[in-house]
Write an enzyme that holds these catalytic residues in place. Structure first.
Site, PDB file in Angstrom:
ATOM      1  N   CYS A 194      -5.829   5.343   4.510  1.00  0.00           N
ATOM      2  CA  CYS A 194      -5.317   6.710   4.508  1.00  0.00           C
ATOM      3  C   CYS A 194      -6.198   7.610   3.633  1.00  0.00           C
ATOM      4  O   CYS A 194      -7.379   7.774   3.920  1.00  0.00           O
ATOM      5  CB  CYS A 194      -3.855   6.736   4.090  1.00  0.00           C
ATOM      6  SG  CYS A 194      -3.041   8.316   4.496  1.00  0.00           S
ATOM      7  N   HIS A 243      -1.867   3.818   8.311  1.00  0.00           N
ATOM      8  CA  HIS A 243      -1.430   2.833   7.327  1.00  0.00           C
ATOM      9  C   HIS A 243      -1.235   1.483   8.021  1.00  0.00           C
ATOM     10  O   HIS A 243      -0.206   1.273   8.665  1.00  0.00           O
ATOM     11  CB  HIS A 243      -0.100   3.264   6.697  1.00  0.00           C
ATOM     12  CG  HIS A 243      -0.214   4.372   5.716  1.00  0.00           C
ATOM     13  ND1 HIS A 243      -0.463   4.155   4.376  1.00  0.00           N
ATOM     14  CD2 HIS A 243      -0.113   5.708   5.878  1.00  0.00           C
ATOM     15  CE1 HIS A 243      -0.512   5.318   3.750  1.00  0.00           C
ATOM     16  NE2 HIS A 243      -0.313   6.269   4.634  1.00  0.00           N
ATOM     17  N   GLU A 303      -0.480  -1.305   6.683  1.00  0.00           N
ATOM     18  CA  GLU A 303       0.631  -2.014   6.042  1.00  0.00           C
ATOM     19  C   GLU A 303       1.987  -1.511   6.529  1.00  0.00           C
ATOM     20  O   GLU A 303       3.012  -2.157   6.283  1.00  0.00           O
ATOM     21  CB  GLU A 303       0.523  -1.896   4.521  1.00  0.00           C
ATOM     22  CG  GLU A 303       0.964  -0.582   3.912  1.00  0.00           C
ATOM     23  CD  GLU A 303      -0.026   0.560   4.046  1.00  0.00           C
ATOM     24  OE1 GLU A 303       0.224   1.638   3.480  1.00  0.00           O
ATOM     25  OE2 GLU A 303      -1.065   0.384   4.731  1.00  0.00           O
TER      26      GLU A 303
END
Length: 213
Positions: A80, A192, A194
């Protein structure tokens, strides 16, 4: 494998750590540049403002240490805003000086610009799930991830690379924009991983497999 997560005081590290733990890797929070050499690879997260994050990195003595690490050949993944910090410069300044041009880490040539200045007429920030398209030959970072796969985005600025050869994937939100970049042992994702379910975890797994090669 030792995976170092650079902790320069911007938060949002817990989800990255949990994602790595689910991949059976024990992440190490790095709070000092002197700890970099104890790791096989690095992850640079980022949330907030480009100029403020660069100031935090500079105040902590991180830029030269990160560049030396990359020159040594240690893989680095920016996530990001962490991806945007890889650029030569960014135009996101403080609230009272929003268009100030701030030097970045300059690991991948390009600039970071606000979405509406790139022609985006949709609401900013770009937030939510969106699909990506590979640019050129598929990068090892996207092994087993087909075009059209959705990832989770939250951003108001985008990385404009100086060269198309550093552009790995794009997404569309009123205008085509960078979703991932790469050069040498440096990679970055605007989304992102994750927070992007199975596909995001696959990106992280691919990065770890690149490191292990």
């Amino acid at each position: 494998m030792n995976v170092g997560i650079i902790d320069y005081g911007v938060g949002n590290l817990g989800s990255v750590m949990r994602a790595l733990e689910e991949l059976r890797v024990t992440p190490n929070l790095i709070t000092s540049p002197s700890e970099i050499d104890h790791n096989d690879c690095l992850i640079l997260p980022g949330v907030g403002n480009f100029s403020e994050c660069m100031k935090r990195l500079s105040d902590g003595g991180w830029p030269d240490a990160i560049k030396d690490s990359v020159a040594y050949g240690r893989p680095l993944l920016g996530i990001c805003l962490g991806m945007q910090l890889l650029a030569s410069s960014g135009t996101e300044g403080p609230i009272d000086e929003p268009l100030r041009n701030t030097p970045g880490l300059d690991l991948i040539k390009g600039s970071v610009q606000r979405l509406d200045r790139l022609g985006c007429n949709f609401r900013v920030p770009h937030m939510g799930w969106n699909s990506i398209i590979h640019h050129g030959a598929a990068s090892p970072l996207f092994a087993s991830i087909p075009d059209g796969t959705d990832f989770y985005f939250v951003h108001s600025y985008a990385f404009v690379t100086d060269s198309d050869q550093h552009l790995l994937a794009t997404t569309s939100y009123g205008v085509a924009m960078t979703a991932a970049v790469g050069e040498g042992c440096v990679w970055g994702t605007q989304f992102h991983p994750e927070k992007s379910s199975r596909a995001g975890h696959r990106v992280l797994k691919n990065f770890l497999e690149i490191v292990a090669c």
